[in-house]
Design an enzyme around this catalytic site. Structure first.
Site, PDB file in Angstrom:
ATOM      1  N   CYS A   1       0.809  -1.224   0.000  1.00  0.00           N
ATOM      2  CA  CYS A   1       0.000   0.000   0.000  1.00  0.00           C
ATOM      3  C   CYS A   1       0.838   1.269   0.000  1.00  0.00           C
ATOM      4  CB  CYS A   1      -0.955  -0.004   1.181  1.00  0.00           C
ATOM      5  SG  CYS A   1      -2.051  -1.421   1.115  1.00  0.00           S
TER       6      CYS A   1
ATOM      7  N   HIS B   1      -3.855   6.949   2.351  1.00  0.00           N
ATOM      8  CA  HIS B   1      -4.154   5.633   1.785  1.00  0.00           C
ATOM      9  C   HIS B   1      -5.554   5.221   2.232  1.00  0.00           C
ATOM     10  CE1 HIS B   1      -3.987   1.574   0.522  1.00  0.00           C
ATOM     11  NE2 HIS B   1      -3.890   1.072   1.738  1.00  0.00           N
TER      12      HIS B   1
ATOM     13  N   ASN C   1     -10.073  -0.487  -1.073  1.00  0.00           N
ATOM     14  CA  ASN C   1      -8.619  -0.380  -0.975  1.00  0.00           C
ATOM     15  C   ASN C   1      -7.987  -0.941  -2.258  1.00  0.00           C
ATOM     16  OD1 ASN C   1      -5.919  -0.591  -0.349  1.00  0.00           O
ATOM     17  ND2 ASN C   1      -6.222  -1.658   1.587  1.00  0.00           N
TER      18      ASN C   1
END
Ligand code: UT7
Length: 334
Positions: free
Chosen positions: A115, A255, A285
């Site tokens: 990520c 994020h 995500n």
């Protein structure tokens, strides 16, 4: 004046298919209320169809990026693709993208930092601009998470989605662009979030497939704890290091893993919700894709000189924050 790496264009690509919470309710034992309350996610995009890899999304994102900036593919010097779901283990997806768009003069490579991949790639790309080695660097962040999600595991399948974004970096002499970064990694976090098989350590076999070792393994609670602390800490740290107050910061680009982690980070930085880019409800995500996809969506509202903090936490563990000054007004530079 010192040359900095300015972002001079941003673009994104999202697949059409929407996997809603309602559809997930028919696949695993979950419900819209739980997913919404625990994560903030309502739907995610999924790249469907046969032989559709990350490059399908990356090619579209980069083609649109060059069109917006009005430059040809042969002008690109370097292409970095951040992803944990490249088309193949090798060659790099960056090579596939360069070939498909006709970036004949570019070299490229893939970078895997889960990520935090886009932040790591952005910082790496900026070095080539700052050093004077290159004038046009494309940084792509994207993932086809649906290719490694177990749609029988309710704790992970609700979070992830597919998507890809890209930015162009060019030299800037007004002090705009990437100004600072704090990047960190800690391999001891591997046990909590990983894909066990498929690499050289646990090679692919019938057994690894049967025991579902090619899917994401995540201990959500443990990852959540590390994420909340580290993403908030590093975001506050980069502000302090550069003498930035909450008033100085125009936008936080966090994020998009869990709305609760985003809120904790914004609180720690002292930012109002109105300064925080959040689109997790629409896309979930997308791992390396979340940050450039936010920049793309908010681009029309960004102003030249805006102080923007990007921050992320993910598998590895990896985490970090970047401070940049936005380089143009509106939907395109120059
Ligand atoms: O981007 C990379 C880094 N990743 C992250 O930052 C993710 C961090 N972690 C998280 O976002 C959260 O931990 C999750 C969203 C993954 C899970 O939320 P949680 O609040 O930590 O839930 P939990 O795992 O502690 O589970 C709580 C309960 C459990 O039931 P019991 O044992 O209390 O009866 C789970 O079995 O919720 C249950 N549960 C669900 N219930 C309905 C877990 N998943 C689901 C589900 N629907 N999808």
């Amino acid at each position: 004046m010192k040359v900095t790496a300015g972002i001079t264009a941003v673009n994104g690509y999202l697949p059409e298919y929407r996997l809603t919470n309602q559809v997930l309710e028919t696949m695993v034992d979950t419900n819209d209320a739980w997913i919404t309350e625990r994560t903030g996610i309502k739907e995610r995009r999924i790249l469907t169809g046969k032989d559709q890899g990350l490059s399908v999304m990356a090619i579209e994102a980069v083609k649109g990026l060059l069109k917006k900036r009005g430059i040809g593919p042969e002008e690109i010097d370097l292409m970095i693709v951040a992803s944990v779901t490249p088309d193949r283990v090798f060659p790099a997806t960056a090579n596939i993208v360069c070939d498909a768009i006709g970036a004949k003069n570019a070299w490229g490579f893939d970078l895997g930092a889960a990520c935090s991949g886009f932040l790591f790639a952005l910082t790496t790309g900026a070095q080539f601009i700052e050093s004077g080695k290159h004038r046009k660097v494309v940084v792509v962040g994207g993932d086809k998470m649906s290719s490694i999600v177990d749609y029988e595991d309710r704790a992970t399948c609700i979070i992830f989605g597919d998507g890809c974004g890209a930015v162009l970096l060019e030299p800037n002499e007004e002090g705009l662009g990437i100004r600072d970064s704090i990047l960190r990694s800690d391999g001891s976090g591997c046990q909590f979030l990983h894909q066990k098989a498929g690499g050289s350590w646990h090679q692919t076999s019938e057994r690894t497939v049967e025991s579902k070792e090619h899917y994401i393994y995540q201990e959500g609670k443990a990852v959540f704890k590390f994420a909340v602390t580290n993403m908030a800490d590093v975001s506050a740290e980069i502000m302090e290091k550069n003498g930035l107050t909450a008033d100085d910061v125009a936008w936080l680009v966090p994020h998009q893993a869990n709305k609760r982690i985003i809120d904790a980070t914004a609180n720690r930085m002292g930012l109002d919700a109105g300064k925080v880019m959040v689109n997790i409800e629409k896309y979930g995500n997308t791992t390396s894709g979340t940050l450039p996809l936010c920049l793309w969506e908010w681009e029309p509202r960004l102003k030249k000189g805006d102080n923007i903090i990007l921050s992320a936490f993910g598998g590895g563990f990896t985490w970090g924050a970047v401070w940049l000054k936005w380089a143009y007004d509106g939907t395109h530079a120059g």
